[in-house]
Scaffold this active site. Sequence first.
Site, PDB file in Angstrom:
ATOM      1  N   ASN A   9       0.931  -1.283  -0.097  1.00 28.49           N
ATOM      2  CA  ASN A   9       0.089  -0.043  -0.157  1.00 28.49           C
ATOM      3  C   ASN A   9       0.932   1.402  -0.014  1.00 28.49           C
ATOM      4  OD1 ASN A   9      -1.821   2.108   0.613  1.00 28.49           O
ATOM      5  ND2 ASN A   9      -2.164   1.444   2.578  1.00 28.49           N
ATOM      6  N   TRP A  10       0.917   1.658  -1.296  1.00 28.34           N
ATOM      7  CA  TRP A  10       2.032   2.997  -1.186  1.00 28.34           C
ATOM      8  C   TRP A  10       1.476   4.143  -0.876  1.00 28.34           C
ATOM      9  CZ3 TRP A  10       3.693   2.121  -7.090  1.00 28.34           C
ATOM     10  CH2 TRP A  10       4.573   0.832  -7.123  1.00 28.34           C
ATOM     11  N   LYS A  11       0.235   4.166  -0.064  1.00 30.06           N
ATOM     12  CA  LYS A  11      -0.679   5.441   0.259  1.00 30.06           C
ATOM     13  C   LYS A  11      -0.231   6.697  -0.417  1.00 30.06           C
ATOM     14  CE  LYS A  11       0.077   3.249   4.783  1.00 30.06           C
ATOM     15  NZ  LYS A  11       0.056   3.262   6.248  1.00 30.06           N
ATOM     16  N   HIS A  93      -9.282   1.389   5.250  1.00 32.07           N
ATOM     17  CA  HIS A  93      -8.052   1.401   5.855  1.00 32.07           C
ATOM     18  C   HIS A  93      -8.177   2.433   7.149  1.00 32.07           C
ATOM     19  CE1 HIS A  93      -3.825   2.644   6.563  1.00 32.07           C
ATOM     20  NE2 HIS A  93      -3.687   1.498   5.864  1.00 32.07           N
ATOM     21  N   GLU A  95      -6.394   4.884   8.104  1.00 30.15           N
ATOM     22  CA  GLU A  95      -6.352   6.216   7.785  1.00 30.15           C
ATOM     23  C   GLU A  95      -7.733   6.716   7.129  1.00 30.15           C
ATOM     24  OE1 GLU A  95      -2.811   5.561   5.576  1.00 30.15           O
ATOM     25  OE2 GLU A  95      -1.793   4.917   7.457  1.00 30.15           O
ATOM     26  N   GLU A 165      -4.941  -4.912  10.778  1.00 26.12           N
ATOM     27  CA  GLU A 165      -3.885  -3.847  10.879  1.00 26.12           C
ATOM     28  C   GLU A 165      -4.103  -3.067  12.016  1.00 26.12           C
ATOM     29  OE1 GLU A 165      -2.225  -2.528   6.876  1.00 26.12           O
ATOM     30  OE2 GLU A 165      -3.578  -1.446   7.126  1.00 26.12           O
ATOM     31  N   GLY A 171       3.021   2.396  10.836  1.00 25.94           N
ATOM     32  CA  GLY A 171       4.023   3.437  10.640  1.00 25.94           C
ATOM     33  C   GLY A 171       4.515   3.808  11.881  1.00 25.94           C
ATOM     34  N   SER A 210       3.921  -1.941  10.158  1.00 23.71           N
ATOM     35  CA  SER A 210       5.381  -2.108  10.647  1.00 23.71           C
ATOM     36  C   SER A 210       5.930  -3.547  10.085  1.00 23.71           C
ATOM     37  CB  SER A 210       5.617  -1.547  11.891  1.00 23.71           C
ATOM     38  OG  SER A 210       5.275  -0.412  12.228  1.00 23.71           O
ATOM     39  N   GLY A 231       3.065  -1.006   4.311  1.00 21.57           N
ATOM     40  CA  GLY A 231       3.029   0.416   3.918  1.00 21.57           C
ATOM     41  C   GLY A 231       4.419   0.816   3.291  1.00 21.57           C
TER      42      GLY A 231
HETATM   43  P1  13P Z   1       3.342   0.393   7.493  1.00 21.80           P
HETATM   44  O1  13P Z   1       3.885  -1.071   6.968  1.00 21.80           O
HETATM   45  O2  13P Z   1       4.043   1.639   7.189  1.00 21.80           O
HETATM   46  O3  13P Z   1       3.176   0.169   9.006  1.00 21.80           O
HETATM   47  O4  13P Z   1       1.594   0.637   7.165  1.00 21.80           O
HETATM   48  C1  13P Z   1       1.052  -0.382   6.968  1.00 21.80           C
HETATM   49  C2  13P Z   1      -0.306  -0.241   6.443  1.00 21.80           C
HETATM   50  O5  13P Z   1      -1.233   0.755   6.895  1.00 21.80           O
HETATM   51  C3  13P Z   1      -0.628  -0.855   5.341  1.00 21.80           C
HETATM   52  O6  13P Z   1      -1.843  -0.568   4.657  1.00 21.80           O
END
Ligand code: 13P
Length: 247
Positions: A9-11, A93, A95, A165, A171, A210, A231
């Site tokens: 997930n490149w956000k 998600h 976020e 998650e 993150g 993470s 992420g």
């Molecule tokens: P990180 O791997 O940066 O913690 O993010 C996980 C995530 O939100 C994947 O959707």
Amino acid sequence: MRTTLIAGNWKMNGSLQSVIELVEAIKAGDVNNAQLAVCPPAIYLMKVGGMLEGSRIALGAQNVCDQESGAFTGEIAASMLKECGCQYAIVGHSERRALYQETDELVARRFAMALSSGITPILCIGESLDERESGDTEVVVSRQLDAVIESQGISAIAQCVIAYEPVWAIGTGKVATPEQAQAVHQYLRDKLASLDALVAEQVQILYGGSMNASNAGELLSQPDIDGGLIGGASLKAADFIAIGQSV
Ligand code: 13P
């Protein structure tokens, strides 16, 4: 037998140039034991979809509109994602839930729209730190999952991917221990099994939060962890490929 899915997930990261370089590098990686998928920012889906044609790497979107078409400024229809070659769409998600106030009900509608267009939803669920510390992890993930089951039926779960998650691990570099993650994954699978044993056996449940090249092997060796939603570590081709190779 469930296969393993490693999805990036490149956000909201990168640029056209960096995305092209990342896709080229991931395509060149040698990953044999896992299905890889990448979820770039929507603006790059068309480009990345073209680059992935003929490869074994799947394309996913980071979100999908809950409506078919019309006056929904800024939203993207499932049919449009399909045209770009998307096989997956992330829904719910944390976020989106936290920063854009997406409710369980809205997430369920987005889920339904993806499915009706032949796109596999990756349904994200997970508790916050407060919720974990109050002992509410199972209540929260249950509620998030039930919103989809109640509106779409248990059979819809057979056609999706679930991503557990924990919000506190996203993150933050603070990964859930393999035991903590496995416990929630097993809880989810047992819950599904009480409704439909076959669905529970078949559905892929990914871990996200993470995950990186050093901790992936142990997490992915847990019996109920069927892959990862990555992420930060998915933005570096070498790390993403190493996660895929740790399967
Ligand atoms: P990180 O791997 O940066 O913690 O993010 C996980 C995530 O939100 C994947 O959707």
